[in-house]
Design a protein around this motif. Sequence first.
Motif, short mmCIF file in Angstrom:
data_model
loop_
_atom_site.label_atom_id
_atom_site.label_comp_id
_atom_site.label_asym_id
_atom_site.label_seq_id
_atom_site.Cartn_x
_atom_site.Cartn_y
_atom_site.Cartn_z
N GLU A 137 -4.05 35.94 87.61
CA GLU A 137 -5.52 35.84 87.57
C GLU A 137 -6.17 37.22 87.66
OE1 GLU A 137 -6.35 32.92 90.56
OE2 GLU A 137 -5.36 31.39 89.31
N LEU A 138 -5.63 38.06 88.53
CA LEU A 138 -6.19 39.41 88.67
C LEU A 138 -6.02 40.21 87.38
CD1 LEU A 138 -5.01 40.36 92.24
CD2 LEU A 138 -7.36 40.42 91.43
N LEU A 139 -4.84 40.05 86.79
CA LEU A 139 -4.58 40.75 85.53
C LEU A 139 -5.58 40.30 84.46
CD1 LEU A 139 -2.49 42.85 84.86
CD2 LEU A 139 -0.96 41.06 84.05
N GLY A 140 -5.93 39.00 84.48
CA GLY A 140 -6.92 38.46 83.55
C GLY A 140 -8.28 39.12 83.74
N ARG A 141 -8.64 39.39 85.02
CA ARG A 141 -9.94 40.05 85.28
C ARG A 141 -9.97 41.46 84.70
NH1 ARG A 141 -11.05 39.96 91.39
NH2 ARG A 141 -12.52 41.58 90.80
N LEU A 142 -8.79 42.05 84.59
CA LEU A 142 -8.71 43.41 84.06
C LEU A 142 -8.57 43.39 82.54
CD1 LEU A 142 -8.27 46.44 84.82
CD2 LEU A 142 -5.84 45.96 84.82
N TYR A 143 -7.70 42.49 82.06
CA TYR A 143 -7.16 42.63 80.72
C TYR A 143 -7.43 41.40 79.84
CZ TYR A 143 -3.30 43.58 77.42
OH TYR A 143 -2.55 43.81 76.30
N GLY A 144 -8.18 40.42 80.38
CA GLY A 144 -8.44 39.19 79.61
C GLY A 144 -9.06 39.53 78.26
N GLU A 145 -8.69 38.75 77.25
CA GLU A 145 -9.09 39.09 75.88
C GLU A 145 -10.61 39.15 75.70
OE1 GLU A 145 -8.04 37.11 71.78
OE2 GLU A 145 -6.30 37.25 73.12
N ASP A 146 -11.31 38.16 76.31
CA ASP A 146 -12.76 38.12 76.11
C ASP A 146 -13.54 38.54 77.34
OD1 ASP A 146 -13.02 37.45 73.52
OD2 ASP A 146 -12.78 35.30 73.88
N THR A 147 -12.96 38.28 78.51
CA THR A 147 -13.78 38.44 79.71
C THR A 147 -13.30 39.55 80.64
OG1 THR A 147 -12.40 36.75 80.65
CG2 THR A 147 -14.52 36.02 79.81
N GLY A 148 -12.17 40.15 80.35
CA GLY A 148 -11.67 41.19 81.25
C GLY A 148 -12.55 42.44 81.24
N ALA A 149 -12.43 43.24 82.31
CA ALA A 149 -13.25 44.45 82.44
C ALA A 149 -13.03 45.40 81.24
CB ALA A 149 -12.92 45.16 83.74
N LEU A 150 -11.78 45.50 80.78
CA LEU A 150 -11.53 46.43 79.66
C LEU A 150 -12.18 45.92 78.37
CD1 LEU A 150 -7.80 47.39 80.37
CD2 LEU A 150 -9.85 48.73 80.83
N ALA A 151 -12.11 44.60 78.15
CA ALA A 151 -12.75 44.02 76.96
C ALA A 151 -14.27 44.24 77.04
CB ALA A 151 -12.43 42.54 76.84
N ASP A 152 -14.84 44.08 78.24
CA ASP A 152 -16.29 44.31 78.43
C ASP A 152 -16.64 45.76 78.07
OD1 ASP A 152 -16.65 41.79 79.27
OD2 ASP A 152 -16.84 42.26 81.41
N MET A 153 -15.77 46.67 78.49
CA MET A 153 -16.05 48.09 78.21
C MET A 153 -15.99 48.36 76.71
SD MET A 153 -14.07 49.85 81.34
CE MET A 153 -14.81 51.45 81.49
N PHE A 154 -14.98 47.78 76.05
CA PHE A 154 -14.88 47.98 74.60
C PHE A 154 -16.11 47.43 73.88
CE2 PHE A 154 -10.13 48.68 74.62
CZ PHE A 154 -10.20 49.92 74.02
N LYS A 155 -16.56 46.23 74.32
CA LYS A 155 -17.72 45.61 73.67
C LYS A 155 -18.95 46.48 73.86
CE LYS A 155 -16.58 41.16 74.63
NZ LYS A 155 -16.77 39.99 75.44
N ALA A 156 -19.17 46.92 75.10
CA ALA A 156 -20.35 47.75 75.39
C ALA A 156 -20.28 49.07 74.61
CB ALA A 156 -20.45 48.01 76.88
#
Length: 399
Positions: free
Chosen positions: A251-270
């Motif tokens: 679950e923690l890994l998902g918060r970091l690396y989740g395809e749509d909702t993870g922190a890294l995906a958020d950064m890429f989108k922004a």
Amino acid sequence: MNAISKITPARGSEERSVPREAVLTSATDPRGVITFAGSDFCDIAEYSADQLLNAPHKIVRHDDMPKGVFYLMWDTLKAGKPICAYVKNRTANDNYYWVLANVTLTENGYISARIHPETKYFDLAKSLYEEMLAMESGGKSPEDSANWLLTQLQEKGIPNIETFSALLLDSEFKNRGIVTPQNEAIFALMDEITGLVTDMQKLAKNIETGFKRVRGEPVNLRILAGRLEGAGAALGTISQNYDAMAQEMYELLGRLYGEDTGALADMFKALSHGRSAQQFAQLLGEAIAHENDSPTEGSQIDVLINQHARLEAVCEQRIREISVAGKSIPDICRSLRRRINGLDVVKLLCKVESGRMREVDSGLDGIIERLQAFHDNTDTSLAELSAKASQIQQKMSAF
Ligand SMILES: Cc1cc2nc3c(=O)[nH]c(=O)nc-3n(C[C@H](O)[C@H](O)[C@H](O)COP(=O)(O)O)c2cc1C
């Protein structure tokens, strides 16, 4: 002087080339009726602003353009999103020109800024358009040919029209090679952050791969427990602990690396939204300068000025979002490290059991080794991830 040298327009079916420094702007009301036509646009389109004002935008439509492209354009705009597409337009004298058209929503309609197209995506688009035209003349609807286009993009790893639009604008913008001094620092910052986020994504993937490799260990422990009967009772309990901890890690890994909702995906989108907004803003800034140099009669450039300000604000907002997403990463890394330490307890228990069963080949030693390798590897990746996250924060705060 505007961006286009005054050359006598050719008559009939000749290509008019769009100079690199030109920015062809127009604005419409919500129905696509032209409310503003910039001087570069009028020059290349071989129309006066008066002829364009209050005309439907399809006045410049060329028959070689597939209907599916405009279907997709309107579908995207009506969903409230910007779009970029290569467009072939007809001029008043029946000549033609190609552009990359970037279209966004304004307060009361839409605005387009078009630039000279040149990259490999332009060739790709032209070949896709040929197939779309053939499909349409064979009776396919605009919606069908638009969907076919989207499927083709997906097959090339481009998931949707938003991603494709950002890719087109970014590659044509960079290829054009014009960056205003005010924007140099911001684009450089975005490139650096993109590099760091890409590195972080690789590190997160590395953790995930390692994790998947040891994910099956509870099953192995249970099999061992079954084989050893009474002697293996402790292994069953160990395996349950392991399962629970692994779930939390996932679950923690998902918060970091989740395809749509993870922190890294958020950064890429922004990053992607922010970069597109700033690029569009720069084009409008250039168009404003061209209008000031050579104003079109009766021209109201307020629409350019307002949209320029709006897009710059969007970019600032996205930069703030990158910072917020970035700040959550060290926390996630710390929690992941705590779970890894928890797995260490499992490893220790396995060691104890292995010692107790010295006379049997328990298979526990293999499990212990794999857990150790996973632990070491993950620890290193987490440390690097945290370091990259603080590098991002430093760069943002220095900006
Ligand atoms: C801001 C804006 C700019 C547009 N620019 C063009 C353009 O450069 N060329 C074009 O053919 N259509 C452009 N369109 C789309 C036209 O409104 C129209 O949908 C298109 O020409 C297809 O016409 P049709 O639907 O009658 O086939 C633009 C629309 C908007 C909202």
